[in-house]
Design a protein around this motif. Sequence first.
Motif, short mmCIF file in Angstrom:
data_model
loop_
_atom_site.label_atom_id
_atom_site.label_comp_id
_atom_site.label_asym_id
_atom_site.label_seq_id
_atom_site.Cartn_x
_atom_site.Cartn_y
_atom_site.Cartn_z
N TYR A 91 0.90 -1.21 0.13
CA TYR A 91 -0.02 -0.01 -0.22
C TYR A 91 0.82 1.27 0.00
O TYR A 91 1.98 1.29 0.72
CB TYR A 91 -0.90 0.12 1.11
N LYS A 92 0.60 2.20 -0.68
CA LYS A 92 1.01 3.62 -0.74
C LYS A 92 0.19 4.55 0.10
O LYS A 92 -0.90 4.80 -0.08
CB LYS A 92 1.26 4.00 -1.95
N CYS A 93 0.62 5.00 1.40
CA CYS A 93 0.03 5.78 2.18
C CYS A 93 0.14 7.39 1.87
O CYS A 93 1.54 7.44 1.57
CB CYS A 93 0.24 5.54 3.81
N SER A 94 -0.97 8.07 2.02
CA SER A 94 -0.70 9.57 1.54
C SER A 94 -0.37 10.31 3.09
O SER A 94 0.20 11.25 2.70
CB SER A 94 -2.02 10.11 1.29
N ASN A 95 -0.27 9.83 4.29
CA ASN A 95 0.10 10.56 5.50
C ASN A 95 0.68 9.34 6.28
O ASN A 95 0.48 8.25 6.20
CB ASN A 95 -1.15 11.49 6.14
N ASN A 96 1.22 10.17 7.49
CA ASN A 96 2.10 9.24 8.43
C ASN A 96 0.90 8.35 9.13
O ASN A 96 1.29 7.41 9.81
CB ASN A 96 2.84 9.84 9.29
N ILE A 97 -0.22 8.91 9.44
CA ILE A 97 -1.32 8.22 10.46
C ILE A 97 -1.65 6.91 9.76
O ILE A 97 -1.72 5.93 10.70
CB ILE A 97 -2.43 9.01 10.67
N ILE A 98 -1.90 6.98 8.57
CA ILE A 98 -2.25 5.58 8.13
C ILE A 98 -1.22 4.63 8.02
O ILE A 98 -1.33 3.42 8.08
CB ILE A 98 -2.85 6.11 6.50
N ALA A 99 -0.05 5.22 7.61
CA ALA A 99 0.98 4.28 7.41
C ALA A 99 1.48 3.76 8.77
O ALA A 99 1.73 2.35 9.15
CB ALA A 99 2.30 5.09 7.14
N HIS A 100 1.41 4.43 10.10
CA HIS A 100 1.32 3.89 11.40
C HIS A 100 0.23 3.03 11.84
O HIS A 100 0.79 1.96 12.31
CB HIS A 100 1.61 5.34 12.44
N ASN A 101 -0.96 2.93 11.32
CA ASN A 101 -1.84 2.20 11.79
C ASN A 101 -1.45 0.75 10.91
O ASN A 101 -1.79 -0.35 11.40
CB ASN A 101 -3.27 2.56 11.29
N ILE A 102 -1.08 0.80 9.64
CA ILE A 102 -0.76 -0.31 9.01
C ILE A 102 0.29 -1.06 9.49
O ILE A 102 0.34 -2.07 9.54
CB ILE A 102 -0.58 0.12 7.44
N VAL A 103 1.38 -0.33 9.73
CA VAL A 103 2.76 -0.94 10.35
C VAL A 103 2.40 -1.40 11.59
O VAL A 103 2.77 -2.62 11.82
CB VAL A 103 3.79 0.33 10.49
N SER A 104 1.45 -0.87 12.70
CA SER A 104 1.31 -1.66 13.85
C SER A 104 0.31 -2.67 13.55
O SER A 104 0.64 -3.94 14.25
CB SER A 104 0.15 -0.72 14.53
N THR A 105 -0.66 -2.81 12.71
CA THR A 105 -1.15 -4.19 12.34
C THR A 105 -0.11 -5.22 11.69
O THR A 105 -0.36 -6.43 12.27
CB THR A 105 -2.32 -3.70 11.34
N LEU A 106 0.69 -4.91 10.85
CA LEU A 106 1.69 -5.79 10.42
C LEU A 106 2.39 -6.33 11.49
O LEU A 106 2.70 -7.67 11.68
CB LEU A 106 2.24 -5.16 9.35
N ASN A 107 2.97 -5.42 12.55
CA ASN A 107 3.80 -5.76 13.56
C ASN A 107 3.10 -6.90 14.56
O ASN A 107 3.68 -7.95 15.08
CB ASN A 107 4.16 -4.71 14.13
#
Length: 165
Positions: A7-23
């Motif tokens: 996924y290509k995120c447009s902002n840090n908030i979405i990226a952080h949520n995705i990274v947390s879920t993957l972790n």
Amino acid sequence: MNDRLLYKCSNNIIAHNIVSTLNENDIVFRLHDETNDPRIGAYGPTPGIAIYVFEKDYEKALILIEPIVNSSTEYVKPFCPKCGSENTVRIEKNKYITPLLILSTVLFIASVVYFYFTKDLENNLIILDSLAIIASISSIGILILCDRKNANSKCNGCGKKFNRI
């Protein structure tokens, strides 16, 4: 192993949520922040934070991030700049704004052109000078009016009309 763009995120908030879920689900990922990459334009017109996963984890990761992606694309209501309320509604713009802006521009340019080309003439007509001054003042007045009437949101709490950014 090959990695694949998840996924290509447009902002840090979405990226952080995705990274947390993957972790949380023990999926290995790689982040690439294209907004801070020194090679300008290397990734096309919409840079963002790209998240890559291994091909073997791609399908599982896609299922896990689906709720995050769907919730991030929901419409976010603007808040009122006066009272801070989120009780706002979208309103239609005035249909006369564009013609008024064009009229204002024409009046201003006409008055500037008149004064520029008649500054060397000795016998200026007072009536034409007065009309040019009135046209330039009117154009400024129309611009101020258009700025006040050009709103696309309204607060139901306090009644303030404003532009959503």
